[in-house]
Design a protein around this motif. Structure first.
Motif, mmCIF file in Angstrom:
data_model
loop_
_atom_site.group_PDB
_atom_site.id
_atom_site.type_symbol
_atom_site.label_atom_id
_atom_site.label_comp_id
_atom_site.label_asym_id
_atom_site.label_seq_id
_atom_site.Cartn_x
_atom_site.Cartn_y
_atom_site.Cartn_z
ATOM 1 N N SER A 224 0.835 -1.202 0.000
ATOM 2 C CA SER A 224 0.000 0.000 0.000
ATOM 3 C C SER A 224 0.864 1.244 0.000
ATOM 4 N N MET A 228 1.010 4.270 -2.679
ATOM 5 C CA MET A 228 0.770 5.664 -2.328
ATOM 6 C C MET A 228 1.906 6.554 -2.828
ATOM 7 N N ARG A 344 -14.799 -4.283 14.179
ATOM 8 C CA ARG A 344 -15.201 -3.949 12.818
ATOM 9 C C ARG A 344 -16.441 -4.682 12.372
ATOM 10 N N ILE B 104 -8.369 -3.021 -0.184
ATOM 11 C CA ILE B 104 -8.127 -1.607 0.047
ATOM 12 C C ILE B 104 -6.639 -1.362 0.272
ATOM 13 N N ASP B 105 -6.079 -0.499 -0.548
ATOM 14 C CA ASP B 105 -4.652 -0.212 -0.448
ATOM 15 C C ASP B 105 -4.396 0.942 0.491
ATOM 16 N N LEU B 106 -4.794 0.769 1.730
ATOM 17 C CA LEU B 106 -4.547 1.825 2.708
ATOM 18 C C LEU B 106 -3.749 1.246 3.867
ATOM 19 N N LEU B 107 -3.440 2.104 4.825
ATOM 20 C CA LEU B 107 -2.610 1.701 5.942
ATOM 21 C C LEU B 107 -3.441 1.703 7.216
ATOM 22 N N PRO B 108 -3.838 0.529 7.689
ATOM 23 C CA PRO B 108 -4.747 0.441 8.824
ATOM 24 C C PRO B 108 -4.177 1.018 10.103
ATOM 25 N N ASN B 109 -2.851 1.098 10.204
ATOM 26 C CA ASN B 109 -2.244 1.542 11.463
ATOM 27 C C ASN B 109 -2.154 3.056 11.580
ATOM 28 N N LEU B 110 -2.443 3.752 10.485
ATOM 29 C CA LEU B 110 -2.326 5.213 10.536
ATOM 30 C C LEU B 110 -3.708 5.870 10.596
ATOM 31 N N GLU B 114 -3.965 10.809 7.588
ATOM 32 C CA GLU B 114 -2.742 10.423 6.890
ATOM 33 C C GLU B 114 -3.045 9.565 5.682
ATOM 34 N N ASN B 115 -4.030 8.675 5.836
ATOM 35 C CA ASN B 115 -4.364 7.816 4.715
ATOM 36 C C ASN B 115 -4.872 8.609 3.524
ATOM 37 N N SER B 155 -7.924 1.550 11.183
ATOM 38 C CA SER B 155 -8.361 0.186 11.502
ATOM 39 C C SER B 155 -9.558 0.185 12.443
ATOM 40 N N GLN B 162 -13.564 2.377 5.389
ATOM 41 C CA GLN B 162 -12.213 2.377 4.832
ATOM 42 C C GLN B 162 -12.269 2.573 3.319
ATOM 43 N N ARG B 169 -9.215 9.577 -0.606
ATOM 44 C CA ARG B 169 -7.809 9.743 -0.972
ATOM 45 C C ARG B 169 -7.670 10.009 -2.474
#
Lengths: 344, 527
Positions: A224, A228, A344, B104-110, B114-115, B155, B162, B169
């Motif tokens: 990911s 980005m 979730r 989903i090409d995102l960052l769950p920890n951020l 930021e995403n 997350s 998401q 984004r």
């Protein structure tokens, strides 16, 4: 899904939110600092317990020496935090510290100026870190294996330099350790200042630079992060370089602290560092962790060490207690992660 | 039907003349294979355009060409009438073409902020300006009419949110073309509605959207036009509201879609009294998601389960097959009152379960097709009674042939097969265990229409051979087609069990939705 409603934004809540809502918002925003806060609570509990048990434990002298005694560990922990947050691991740090330390002692013994030796130590650490980083990134070697290679290499190099301890009498290096800046009952040494500076710089870099955010992004999902448009490859190499630089710096601090270079220094230290970082709330799976957390982790580690010395007990208890704490923290982290997934 | 006879009349006047993006004679070859063959495609500003076709039709190739992920072998892409050449996805993004994929090409920890902003985050003196970043992210979210706190961790949110963040984004960089690839595959009804609302807003702003979905309902709900591909060639471009469903399916399949409407249904149970339930469940309750459920799975019979996402259909299947522990209730298998205490015991009793999460709980992508098929059988036999290599291949081969798994190559990693064929591999694995009861949880999700029909027919054949089957699907028509009887689940309760002949899609829909109006309180699904 308290933070999301299907209504358009026009109707934002005007009623003052309740306390429980603040708590929920806090969790939604800062769930990842919970393990770090838990470590802080444990540190405070240990200090209170020790104070009650020994009567005079929490005093400026003990606490000042806590920083002094663990300065090298703290520096290594900062570097390790970068690596672990990307989802990697660096096993080489103890050996790098030993190698740069003994190499520096040897050079100083041969009359090389400290103005050359100290940068050379940092550079030596950086080169070994670079090697590991390149192996990990461009040769697709598991970080565990790549840094294991770094561990053996650095340790071997240390033995090549000398098998025996070499005393250091260079005034600049000695100064780092022997100077005491007093603030009332408290004191700081230059080594302690170096360690704290490392923490501050590390924390700021992680929070406020694009590089730092990319470190988190890589840990959250490398693919990911790449999509980005972030500089994933550069970042992954750089974290090992940073860890290597910290290794060199720790070599300097330890050499000053012990007044000598010794090739068997820091055997197993990488594991202590990893333990401290994990106790400080950094997830071994990457993506979550704080430099300040690692500071707390090192303080927990150091405090337990001191408590056991005070009790006059076997230091092997140290290992047992740290082992149990690690276990507990990993379970706590797991619980937090699982709960987050279930929500979730 | 020619493909240029449908002039979009829902786009602004000036745009009618010129498409925003146009692909002319798009051709992509891999060696000797032509995967996209002279395809024309037009996309106008402010429209939602669906790309339909079976797997292998060339949908994803076309998308990849438009987003710069691969290069055309021949043909041109025109952007605003000007020929463009995308050498990378980065090039396409610069031109305002963005894709949001199923995974989903995102960052769950951020954080959400930021995403949305990462990569173009606002900085002051080279340092990340957090306050500014949150403000800008909030503005983007506001623009989409989403009330999401940008400071929260990603997350913390549902998959649906998401996905919306992923869209945010894409739009934060002023995307003009948005590709949504299977955006609804893991969303429930309320979440879909939210997504469609966002899509409608984007349309108004003139964003052109390519919408890819296996759900025909949704295609008809949101899309203005549809372009159908088959075997890498263009079939045609149609106005959705003038295009009958049957015609659409026929255009996709290329042969008569009669098979979709009915399969040779088992001539329902002449001797009903003789057939006994092989697995019967009384008063099953589990984790507050299932309340007091009674189910009978009869030999040679398919029980369809109809229910909305979150109605407890997966939980029911899992509790019945010992995957999850039931809190209360009796499970009788073959007359004996002994509920399985785990999947292993269930398999020993002849009850097998196929999870809805094909990729994470089913197929092991790195292993070969052959190994995937014999896996469960070997596990059941135990390590001491190893199935010999030759025997294993023979067994796997027979299943590959019986289920028509394509390509029929035992050594191919299972992960490289299409969704439909992966599902068949999974079925083969379970069938190799010689089960008496087969519980299938959404076996046709995310696979193309042709493979769907094959699997539906296969289920029918299995029942004809005496298996008891429980068939769960999100698509009501499918439940009706496959099931001899249909149990309707609502809020964890079985509302009714009826013979399929007595139900129509509309009456079933009414029963499923009973007690709650469509689109009311969001139904939550535990994942």
């Amino acid at each position: 899904m308290s933070t999301t409603t299907t209504t358009p934004t026009a109707g934002r809540r005007i009623v003052p939110p309740r306390l429980s809502e603040y708590a929920r918002t806090f969790v939604a925003r800062h769930a990842s600092v919970m393990p770090m806060l838990a470590a802080l609570v444990i540190l405070v509990l240990i200090l209170i317990g020790a104070q009650i048990h020994f009567g005079d434990f929490v005093n400026p002298r003990t606490l000042s020496s806590l920083l002094l005694d663990n300065a090298y560990l703290l520096i290594l922990a900062v570097g390790m935090t970068f690596v672990i947050v990307t989802g990697g691991i660096d096993l080489s740090v103890g050996s790098v510290m030993a190698f740069t330390g003994i190499a520096a002692a040897q050079m100083l013994d041969h009359g090389v100026s400290s103005a050359i030796v100290i940068p050379a130590m940092i550079l030596g650490g950086a080169v070994i870190g670079l090697m590991i980083g390149v192996l990990v990134q461009y040769f697709d070697v598991q970080p565990f294996i790549a840094s294991l290679a770094g561990l053996f290499l650095a340790r071997g190099l240390a033995y090549v330099v000398s098998l025996k301890s070499i005393r250091v009498e260079n005034e600049h290096v000695i100064w780092l350790q022997s100077t005491r800046w007093w603030f009332g009952e408290w004191y700081l040494t230059p080594t302690g200042v170096l360690a704290l500076l490392t923490v501050v710089v590390g924390a700021l870099v992680m929070k406020y630079t694009r590089f730092g955010r990319t470190v988190y992004a890589v840990g959250g999902g490398e693919q990911s992060a790449r999509l980005m448009g972030l500089a994933v490859a550069r970042t992954k190499v750089l974290v090992y370089v940073i860890s290597g630089v910290c290794g060199g710096l720790a070599g300097l601090v330890l050499t000053a602290y012990s007044g000598a270079g010794y090739p068997r220094n820091g055997i197993g230290t990488e594991l202590d560092v990893i333990a401290a970082v994990v106790i400080g709330g950094t997830l071994l799976t990457g993506g979550v962790g704080y430099v300040v957390g690692s500071l707390i982790g090192v303080l927990v580690y150091g405090t337990i060490h001191t408590v056991i010395s005070y009790m006059g007990a076997e230091q092997s208890w140290m290992r047992i207690i740290i082992g149990l704490m690690l276990l507990m923290f990993i379970v706590v982290q797991r619980v937090i992660v699982v709960r987050a997934e279930r929500r979730r | 039907m020619g493909h240029n006879d449908a002039m979009p009349d829902q786009v602004p006047e000036e745009a009618r003349v010129r498409p925003l993006v146009e692909l002319a004679g798009g051709t992509v070859r891999f060696g000797a294979d032509t995967v996209l063959d002279g395809v024309d495609f037009r996309l106008f500003p402010g429209e939602v355009h669906s790309l339909m076709g079976e797997n292998g039709a060339g949908k994803s190739t076309l998308i990849k060409a438009l987003t710069g992920a691969l290069q055309l072998s021949a043909g041109t892409i025109l952007l605003d009438g000007e020929p463009v050449h995308f050498r990378s996805t980065h090039d396409a993004q610069q031109a305002g073409i963005r894709a949001v994929y199923q995974e989903i090409d995102l960052l769950p920890n951020l954080s959400v902020a930021e995403n949305i902003m990462l990569g173009s985050e606002p900085r002051r003196f080279g340092l990340v300006d957090w306050a500014q970043m949150r403000r800008r992210a909030a503005a983007v979210l506001d623009d989409l009419g989403l009330d999401i706190d940008p400071a929260t961790t990603l997350s913390h949110h549902s998959i649906a949110v998401q996905q919306l963040v992923a869209i945010a984004r894409a739009l934060s960089t002023d995307a003009r073309v948005l590709v949504l690839d299977e955006p609804t595959s893991s969303l429930d009804a309320a979440e879909c509605a939210e997504l469609f609302r966002v899509i409608a807003g984007l349309k108004e702003r003139g964003v052109a959207i390519i919408f890819i979905s296996h759900f025909l309902d949704q295609v008809y709900e949101v899309c203005d036009r549809v372009t159908v591909l088959r075997d890498g060639s263009l079939v045609g471009e149609y106005l959705t509201r003038e295009f009958l469903r049957v015609d659409l399916v026929q255009a996709m399949l290329g042969h008569n879609a009669e098979a979709l409407r009915s399969r040779s249904r088992l001539q329902v149970v002449e001797d009903d009294a003789v057939r006994r339930p092989f697995l019967s469940v009384r008063g099953l309750s589990s984790q507050r998601r299932i309340a007091d459920a009674d189910v009978d799975l009869v030999e040679g019979d398919v029980l369809g389960i109809a229910g909305l996402l979150g109605s407890g259909r997966t939980e029911l299947a899992r509790a019945m097959t010992g995957v999850d522990r039931a809190d209360a209730g009796i499970i009788r298998i073959d007359g004996a009152a002994r509920g399985p205490r785990g999947p292993r015991e269930a398999i020993a009793l002849g009850v097998v379960y196929s999870s809805e999460n094909r990729r994470t709980e089913g197929i092991i992508g790195e292993l070969s097709v052959g190994d995937n098929i014999t896996l469960a059988l070997q596990a059941q036999q135990g390590i001491l009674r190893r199935i010999g290599g030759a025997r294993q291949r023979e067994l796997a081969q027979s299943w590959v042939e019986a289920l028509d798994i394509r390509p029929p190559d035992l050594d191919r990693p299972a992960g490289t097969l299409s969704g439909g064929n992966q599902q068949k591999v999974l079925l083969a694995r379970l069938l190799a265990l010689a089960p008496r009861v087969l519980v299938l949880d959404e076996p046709t999700r995310g696979i193309d229409v042709g493979a769907k029909v094959e699997i539906q027919n296969l289920v029918g054949d299995l029942a004809d051979n005496g298996l008891s089957v429980m068939f769960i699907s999100a698509e009501l028509e499918e439940v009706l087609r496959v099931g001899n009887r249909v149990a309707i689940l609502h809020d964890g309760k079985i509302v009714e069990t009826l013979p399929a002949e007595e139900l129509t899609p509309d009456s079933l829909l009414a029963l499923v939705a009973q007690g709650s109006s469509v689109g009311s309180a969001p139904v939550k699904e535990a994942r």
